[in-house]
Design an enzyme around this catalytic site. Structure first.
Site, PDB file in Angstrom:
ATOM      1  N   ASP A  35       0.875  -1.497   0.005  1.00 24.19           N
ATOM      2  CA  ASP A  35      -0.337  -0.237   0.267  1.00 24.19           C
ATOM      3  C   ASP A  35       0.735   1.104  -0.140  1.00 24.19           C
ATOM      4  OD1 ASP A  35      -2.117   1.301   0.105  1.00 24.19           O
ATOM      5  OD2 ASP A  35      -2.642   1.233   1.860  1.00 24.19           O
ATOM      6  N   HIS A  52       2.908   3.160  -8.927  1.00 28.53           N
ATOM      7  CA  HIS A  52       3.077   1.739  -9.125  1.00 28.53           C
ATOM      8  C   HIS A  52       4.109   0.849  -9.505  1.00 28.53           C
ATOM      9  CE1 HIS A  52      -0.985   1.472  -7.523  1.00 28.53           C
ATOM     10  NE2 HIS A  52      -2.128   1.921  -8.982  1.00 28.53           N
ATOM     11  N   SER A  80      -6.889  -6.506  -5.875  1.00 26.74           N
ATOM     12  CA  SER A  80      -8.710  -6.383  -5.042  1.00 26.74           C
ATOM     13  C   SER A  80      -9.485  -6.569  -5.978  1.00 26.74           C
ATOM     14  CB  SER A  80      -8.438  -5.631  -3.703  1.00 26.74           C
ATOM     15  OG  SER A  80      -8.769  -4.703  -4.039  1.00 26.74           O
ATOM     16  N   ARG A  86     -11.543   1.404  -9.337  1.00 28.80           N
ATOM     17  CA  ARG A  86     -10.592   2.608  -9.937  1.00 28.80           C
ATOM     18  C   ARG A  86     -10.849   3.468 -11.250  1.00 28.80           C
ATOM     19  NH1 ARG A  86      -4.838   1.954  -6.201  1.00 28.80           N
ATOM     20  NH2 ARG A  86      -6.107   1.076  -4.234  1.00 28.80           N
ATOM     21  N   LEU A 146      12.181 -19.720  -3.692  1.00 29.24           N
ATOM     22  CA  LEU A 146      10.743 -18.918  -2.839  1.00 29.24           C
ATOM     23  C   LEU A 146       9.472 -19.195  -3.937  1.00 29.24           C
ATOM     24  CD1 LEU A 146       9.821 -16.211  -0.764  1.00 29.24           C
ATOM     25  CD2 LEU A 146       9.714 -15.259  -2.708  1.00 29.24           C
TER      26      LEU A 146
HETATM   27  C1  FPP Z   1      -2.293   0.120  -3.525  1.00 33.09           C
HETATM   28  O1  FPP Z   1      -1.577   1.068  -3.283  1.00 33.09           O
HETATM   29  C2  FPP Z   1      -1.928  -0.306  -4.532  1.00 33.09           C
HETATM   30  C3  FPP Z   1      -2.454  -0.891  -4.683  1.00 33.09           C
HETATM   31  C4  FPP Z   1      -3.997  -1.257  -5.385  1.00 33.09           C
HETATM   32  C5  FPP Z   1      -1.814  -1.771  -6.471  1.00 33.09           C
HETATM   33  C6  FPP Z   1      -0.268  -2.827  -5.928  1.00 33.09           C
HETATM   34  C7  FPP Z   1       0.353  -2.823  -7.340  1.00 33.09           C
HETATM   35  C8  FPP Z   1       2.124  -2.820  -7.579  1.00 33.09           C
HETATM   36  C9  FPP Z   1       2.717  -2.990  -5.914  1.00 33.09           C
HETATM   37  C10 FPP Z   1       2.602  -2.931  -8.493  1.00 33.09           C
HETATM   38  C11 FPP Z   1       2.702  -3.527  -9.259  1.00 33.09           C
HETATM   39  C12 FPP Z   1       2.508  -5.144  -8.968  1.00 33.09           C
HETATM   40  C13 FPP Z   1       3.108  -6.374  -9.155  1.00 33.09           C
HETATM   41  C14 FPP Z   1       2.583  -7.513  -8.412  1.00 33.09           C
HETATM   42  C15 FPP Z   1       4.139  -6.349 -10.838  1.00 33.09           C
HETATM   43  P1  FPP Z   1      -2.905   2.415  -3.777  1.00 33.09           P
HETATM   44  O2  FPP Z   1      -2.803   2.462  -5.122  1.00 33.09           O
HETATM   45  O3  FPP Z   1      -3.994   2.590  -2.968  1.00 33.09           O
HETATM   46  O4  FPP Z   1      -1.597   3.804  -3.181  1.00 33.09           O
HETATM   47  P2  FPP Z   1      -2.409   5.227  -2.215  1.00 33.09           P
HETATM   48  O5  FPP Z   1      -3.504   4.129  -1.037  1.00 33.09           O
HETATM   49  O6  FPP Z   1      -1.264   5.649  -1.505  1.00 33.09           O
HETATM   50  O7  FPP Z   1      -3.351   5.409  -2.638  1.00 33.09           O
END
Ligand code: FPP
Length: 258
Positions: A35, A52, A80, A86, A146
């Protein structure tokens, strides 16, 4: 996923590591809610998608650190069942990023011995991503340093709803009796029933909630929260989490063994 020592007998074969003079107890299975990508980007005046991308790069570093520490399973929450709400541009970029990550990281994963697995309602993903996922799971099947499990289009409630449906079908076809439904049978129809439950769940970025992640499997997990945003979460933060985990007294509803 199940608790080590309960249904599956999984031993942590690797030696405990030390950090700051402390003998670390290493979780067999670590899970992370990645997050804070959007806020990381916002602080730099960048679009959320840049966050991201930085988050995906960080995942590579954390995989390495997990291998160093002898962690055997790393599950990360990447998308999720609620994230479809989004903006379309962000969702599309994430889907592209998953494809790019699988391709780009493939050689490194092979070198490091990382097996790639996915948990979630995969049938709801774009078909190109579905076939890339199937191929990546197949080609990495034999790797054993892993297991990196990417939770994608994942929701704990959806997983349980789908599990209920599978059991209902088994009852309807006469394969099982309703009376035989117990915790082990429910586990057997979850997404990855051979994977032990997470010992430790880390959520960076200051939020302190589960957000529909591994709700069955986290029954006895330890939690560790940090204010650091995921793209900045590095090896030293991981070691701090492992140190805190080492000091936890896990009783699983029993009493402390003296
Ligand atoms: C939550 O942060 C993050 C996500 C919903 C996406 C997670 C994805 C990645 C880390 C990138 C790609 C993953 C892989 C496996 C290649 P947020 O966007 O809600 O952050 P915020 O709360 O600061 O808005």
């Amino acid at each position: 996923m199940c608790r080590p020592g309960n249904v599956l007998k999984i031993k942590n074969k690797r030696r405990p590591r030390r950090a700051d003079g402390v003998d670390l107890r290493i979780p067999i299975h670590l899970a992370v809610i990645m997050d804070g990508n959007g806020r990381w980007a916002g602080k730099r005046g960048l679009p959320r998608t840049a966050g991201h991308r930085a988050g995906a790069e960080n995942l590579e570093n954390i995989c390495k650190a997990c291998i160093e520490q002898g962690i055997q399973y790393l599950t990360v929450y990447a998308f999720s069942t609620e994230n479809w709400s989004r903006p379309a541009e962000e969702v599309d970029t994430l889907m592209d990023l998953f494809i790019e990550f699988i391709h780009r990281f493939d050689t490194k994963m092979a070198r490091e011995g990382i097996r790639l697995r996915f948990a979630g309602d995969l049938a709801g993903l774009p078909s190109r991503l579905q076939s890339i996922i199937a191929r990546a799971e197949e080609t990495s099947r034999h790797r054993d340093r892993l297991q990196l499990i990417i939770a994608i289009n994942y929701g704990g409630r959806r997983e349980l709803a789908q599990a209920c449906r599978k059991l209902a079908e088994q009852v309807q076809s006469g394969q099982i009796e309703p009376d035989s439904i117990d915790e082990n049978l429910i586990r057997s129809v979850l997404y990855l029933s051979d994977v032990p439950d997470p010992d430790l769940i880390i959520r960076p970025s200051g939020e302190q909630r589960l957000s529909n992640f591994l709700i069955w499997q986290s029954a006895y997990s330890e939690f560790w929260f940090s204010d650091v945003l995921w793209p900045d979460f590095d090896r030293k933060h991981l070691l701090a989490a492992l140190k805190a985990y080492t000091l936890r007294d896990r009783r699983f509803g029993g009493v402390k063994q003296i």
